[in-house]
Design an enzyme around this catalytic site. Structure first.
Site, PDB file in Angstrom:
ATOM      1  N   ASN A 208     -50.982  61.250  42.890  1.00 41.05           N
ATOM      2  CA  ASN A 208     -51.201  62.692  41.967  1.00 41.05           C
ATOM      3  C   ASN A 208     -50.913  63.838  43.066  1.00 41.05           C
ATOM      4  OD1 ASN A 208     -53.628  63.291  43.694  1.00 41.05           O
ATOM      5  ND2 ASN A 208     -54.548  61.120  42.841  1.00 41.05           N
ATOM      6  N   ASP A 276     -57.324  56.521  39.195  1.00 37.07           N
ATOM      7  CA  ASP A 276     -58.230  55.751  38.487  1.00 37.07           C
ATOM      8  C   ASP A 276     -57.868  54.306  38.274  1.00 37.07           C
ATOM      9  OD1 ASP A 276     -60.411  57.819  37.760  1.00 37.07           O
ATOM     10  OD2 ASP A 276     -58.983  58.639  36.619  1.00 37.07           O
ATOM     11  N   LYS A 286     -38.857  44.555  46.092  1.00 38.42           N
ATOM     12  CA  LYS A 286     -38.317  45.906  45.213  1.00 38.42           C
ATOM     13  C   LYS A 286     -37.927  45.489  43.949  1.00 38.42           C
ATOM     14  CE  LYS A 286     -35.444  49.745  45.157  1.00 38.42           C
ATOM     15  NZ  LYS A 286     -34.013  50.295  45.422  1.00 38.42           N
ATOM     16  N   PRO A 303     -62.189  50.665  41.658  1.00 40.74           N
ATOM     17  CA  PRO A 303     -63.706  50.997  42.018  1.00 40.74           C
ATOM     18  C   PRO A 303     -63.598  52.660  42.034  1.00 40.74           C
ATOM     19  CG  PRO A 303     -62.463  50.426  44.113  1.00 40.74           C
ATOM     20  CD  PRO A 303     -61.686  50.167  43.000  1.00 40.74           C
ATOM     21  N   ASP A 304     -65.026  53.074  41.473  1.00 37.49           N
ATOM     22  CA  ASP A 304     -65.555  54.574  41.650  1.00 37.49           C
ATOM     23  C   ASP A 304     -66.362  54.701  42.933  1.00 37.49           C
ATOM     24  OD1 ASP A 304     -66.624  57.112  41.341  1.00 37.49           O
ATOM     25  OD2 ASP A 304     -65.928  57.048  39.201  1.00 37.49           O
ATOM     26  N   ILE A 305     -65.876  55.383  43.928  1.00 36.52           N
ATOM     27  CA  ILE A 305     -66.156  55.556  44.977  1.00 36.52           C
ATOM     28  C   ILE A 305     -67.648  56.467  44.937  1.00 36.52           C
ATOM     29  CG2 ILE A 305     -65.785  56.454  47.441  1.00 36.52           C
ATOM     30  CD1 ILE A 305     -62.787  55.733  47.045  1.00 36.52           C
ATOM     31  N   PHE A 322     -66.687  65.997  43.009  1.00 37.78           N
ATOM     32  CA  PHE A 322     -65.942  67.134  42.228  1.00 37.78           C
ATOM     33  C   PHE A 322     -65.621  66.424  40.701  1.00 37.78           C
ATOM     34  CE2 PHE A 322     -64.268  70.372  44.779  1.00 37.78           C
ATOM     35  CZ  PHE A 322     -65.133  70.251  46.233  1.00 37.78           C
ATOM     36  N   LYS A 336     -70.130  64.089  33.535  1.00 35.81           N
ATOM     37  CA  LYS A 336     -69.747  63.415  35.017  1.00 35.81           C
ATOM     38  C   LYS A 336     -70.917  62.942  35.863  1.00 35.81           C
ATOM     39  CE  LYS A 336     -65.237  63.498  35.447  1.00 35.81           C
ATOM     40  NZ  LYS A 336     -63.968  64.132  35.714  1.00 35.81           N
ATOM     41  N   LYS A 340     -72.283  59.616  36.730  1.00 39.31           N
ATOM     42  CA  LYS A 340     -71.799  58.908  38.059  1.00 39.31           C
ATOM     43  C   LYS A 340     -73.164  58.865  38.734  1.00 39.31           C
ATOM     44  CE  LYS A 340     -66.958  59.756  38.022  1.00 39.31           C
ATOM     45  NZ  LYS A 340     -65.752  59.471  38.914  1.00 39.31           N
TER      46      LYS A 340
HETATM   47  N1  CTP Z   1     -64.013  59.522  42.230  1.00 39.33           N
HETATM   48  C1  CTP Z   1     -64.190  58.541  42.947  1.00 39.33           C
HETATM   49  N2  CTP Z   1     -63.451  57.231  42.658  1.00 39.33           N
HETATM   50  C2  CTP Z   1     -62.763  57.012  41.704  1.00 39.33           C
HETATM   51  C3  CTP Z   1     -62.435  58.211  40.846  1.00 39.33           C
HETATM   52  C4  CTP Z   1     -63.220  59.327  40.935  1.00 39.33           C
HETATM   53  O1  CTP Z   1     -64.855  58.635  43.921  1.00 39.33           O
HETATM   54  N3  CTP Z   1     -62.190  55.812  41.456  1.00 39.33           N
HETATM   55  C5  CTP Z   1     -64.745  60.776  42.544  1.00 39.33           C
HETATM   56  C6  CTP Z   1     -63.808  61.816  43.157  1.00 39.33           C
HETATM   57  O2  CTP Z   1     -63.666  61.895  44.501  1.00 39.33           O
HETATM   58  C7  CTP Z   1     -64.543  63.078  42.371  1.00 39.33           C
HETATM   59  C8  CTP Z   1     -65.469  62.551  41.259  1.00 39.33           C
HETATM   60  O3  CTP Z   1     -65.319  61.191  41.321  1.00 39.33           O
HETATM   61  O4  CTP Z   1     -65.718  63.624  43.166  1.00 39.33           O
HETATM   62  C9  CTP Z   1     -64.500  62.878  40.037  1.00 39.33           C
HETATM   63  O5  CTP Z   1     -63.384  62.440  40.087  1.00 39.33           O
HETATM   64  P1  CTP Z   1     -62.560  62.942  38.612  1.00 39.33           P
HETATM   65  O6  CTP Z   1     -61.005  62.456  38.814  1.00 39.33           O
HETATM   66  O7  CTP Z   1     -62.771  64.305  38.108  1.00 39.33           O
HETATM   67  O8  CTP Z   1     -63.072  62.052  37.460  1.00 39.33           O
HETATM   68  P2  CTP Z   1     -62.898  60.433  36.869  1.00 39.33           P
HETATM   69  O9  CTP Z   1     -63.632  59.638  37.534  1.00 39.33           O
HETATM   70  O10 CTP Z   1     -61.477  60.209  37.030  1.00 39.33           O
HETATM   71  O11 CTP Z   1     -63.369  60.573  35.291  1.00 39.33           O
HETATM   72  P3  CTP Z   1     -62.219  61.268  34.127  1.00 39.33           P
HETATM   73  O12 CTP Z   1     -60.999  60.300  34.060  1.00 39.33           O
HETATM   74  O13 CTP Z   1     -63.157  61.110  32.978  1.00 39.33           O
HETATM   75  O14 CTP Z   1     -62.039  62.540  34.540  1.00 39.33           O
END
Ligand code: CTP
Length: 396
Positions: A208, A276, A286, A303-305, A322, A336, A340
């Site tokens: 990204n 995500d 390749k 995983p969502d950290i 954020f 959010k 979270k």
């Molecule tokens: N984050 C994280 N791990 C992930 C995804 C997000 O720790 N796998 C954290 C980011 O560092 C940020 C917060 O979650 O602090 C929100 O990230 P954001 O990209 O805005 O949200 P998403 O979790 O991707 O939710 P959405 O797809 O609904 O926007």
């Protein structure tokens, strides 16, 4: 902020010298007294008259200026301040400092002083990256010289990369941190930053637009308040800050592992733009075009950290995330925060026209259990300083 502080400012020769005029103005506004020293090459870029007018002080230029020697010898001049700031610090000045050469007023002051020294390097990117300059930088740090910047960006010479002098506001902040209180001393904090790369095959990945600029600035601001910072970063374009423990990772899963192994910490700030999704089955070789129909990539959720830290057995006292949104910024960010389980969310609009992702400024809304605070559009280092200050107040 700097009331009563005496700063000797050495202005080296470089196009960035024009920014030193603004630096003088900002230092004066913060209450500091500025004694300017202009090198011979610095004089090619700014005039003694403009420097003197802004500093409201005499400009020192020559080593053997009889009037100066009678009124204030260069040895006294080198010691009659609380901090010597070299901005811009050219590659040549840095080399002179390392070698201990004293062939003009600036280098003589730097050799004769026992006052702390801070440099703001500014030079062409190749000069900055040259092994000689990097060697000199390491030696200066080892000698106890504080270094602010350089920034990454477009340079007057037409090239792009590290070498631009730090902005005057960032130099003033570093000076303030030098003198300031260290309310986060003894606190360990964690900052995640940058994008993650999720491999498709050995040569391709999903990424990204995150540059890591905001996370880097937050880590630096927390460090400036005395915190011990663990900085877990994906492959960012902005270099990591000095003086923090840097853990480089690529994927979301690696980032999670690095953050968990940093626990326990008092505060976690998740500024990373974590992917995500990852590719379920990374190809070991390749992928070749023509070998099959158009490839279909299957994704798995990462995983969502942030959420993991917020519900962790060793949960930090303060968990901050954020919210990168492109519409309904505050409403989505509030949801959010609840979803979270974190304490604060800094919501920002990352839609294409906002210029925030990868840009130098940010407009954030701080969402806490008490409500929403709208912050004005600010340079990312300033957002970071405000946040660090708030964190220090919350932990006090
Ligand atoms: N984050 C994280 N791990 C992930 C995804 C997000 O720790 N796998 C954290 C980011 O560092 C940020 C917060 O979650 O602090 C929100 O990230 P954001 O990209 O805005 O949200 P998403 O979790 O991707 O939710 P959405 O797809 O609904 O926007």
């Amino acid at each position: 902020m700097l009331v009563g502080k005496r700063i000797t400012l050495i202005i080296g020769g470089g196009i960035a010298a024009y920014k030193s005029l603004d630096l003088i103005r900002q230092l004066r506004r913060a209450g500091a007294a500025v004694t300017p020293v202009l090198t011979r090459s610095g004089r090619e870029f700014v005039t003694p008259l403009s420097v003197a007018a802004l500093a409201e002080a005499q400009v020192h230029e020559d080593l053997f200026d009889l009037k100066d020697e009678v009124e204030m010898g260069h040895i006294q001049l080198s010691r009659a301040s609380d901090l010597i700031v070299v901005a811009p610090a050219t590659a040549n000045l840095m080399a002179l400092m390392v070698a201990g050469l004293a062939d003009d007023l600036a280098s003589t002051l730097l050799l004769a002083t026992d006052t702390p020294v801070m440099i703001a390097p500014a030079m062409n990117v190749r000069m900055w990256q040259h092994p000689a300059t990097q060697r000199n930088l390491a030696q200066l740090r080892a000698d106890g010289v504080e270094v602010v910047g350089p920034d990454v960006g477009h340079m007057a010479c037409g090239e792009h990369g590290p070498g631009r002098m730090a902005e005057p506001a960032a130099i003033v902040a570093a000076i303030a941190a030098h003198f300031g209180p260290r309310p986060l001393a003894g606190q360990k904090v964690l900052v995640t930053s940058g994008p993650t790369h999720e491999p498709i095959d050995p040569v391709r990945y999903i990424a990204n637009r995150s540059s890591g600029a905001q996370g880097t600035a937050i880590a630096a601001a927390l460090r400036d308040l005395g915190a011990e910072v663990v900085f877990v970063t994906g492959p960012a374009t902005v270099p990591p800050p000095e003086g923090v423990s840097v853990q480089k990772v690529e994927t979301a899963r690696e980032m999670l592992a690095a953050t968990e192994s940093a626990l326990p910490v008092a505060v976690a700030v998740c500024a990373a733009a974590v992917a995500d999704w990852r590719v379920t089955q990374e190809a070991t070789q390749k992928m070749k075009k023509g070998a099959q129909d158009l490839p279909v990539i299957e994704f798995s959720e990462n995983p969502d950290i942030l959420a993991t830290l917020a519900t962790h057995a060793r949960r930090p006292r303060l968990v901050i995330g954020f919210a990168a949104e492109t519409e309904n910024v505050v409403a989505h960010a509030r949801a959010k925060r609840t979803r979270k389980g974190c304490d604060w969310i800094l919501a920002n609009d990352v839609s294409h026209g906002s210029g925030i992702m990868g840009g130098a400024e940010n407009t954030v809304h701080l969402i806490t259990a008490d409500g929403v605070e709208d912050w004005p559009r600010l340079p990312k280092p300033e957002v970071a300083r405000r946040l660090a200050q708030r964190i220090a107040e919350a932990l006090a």
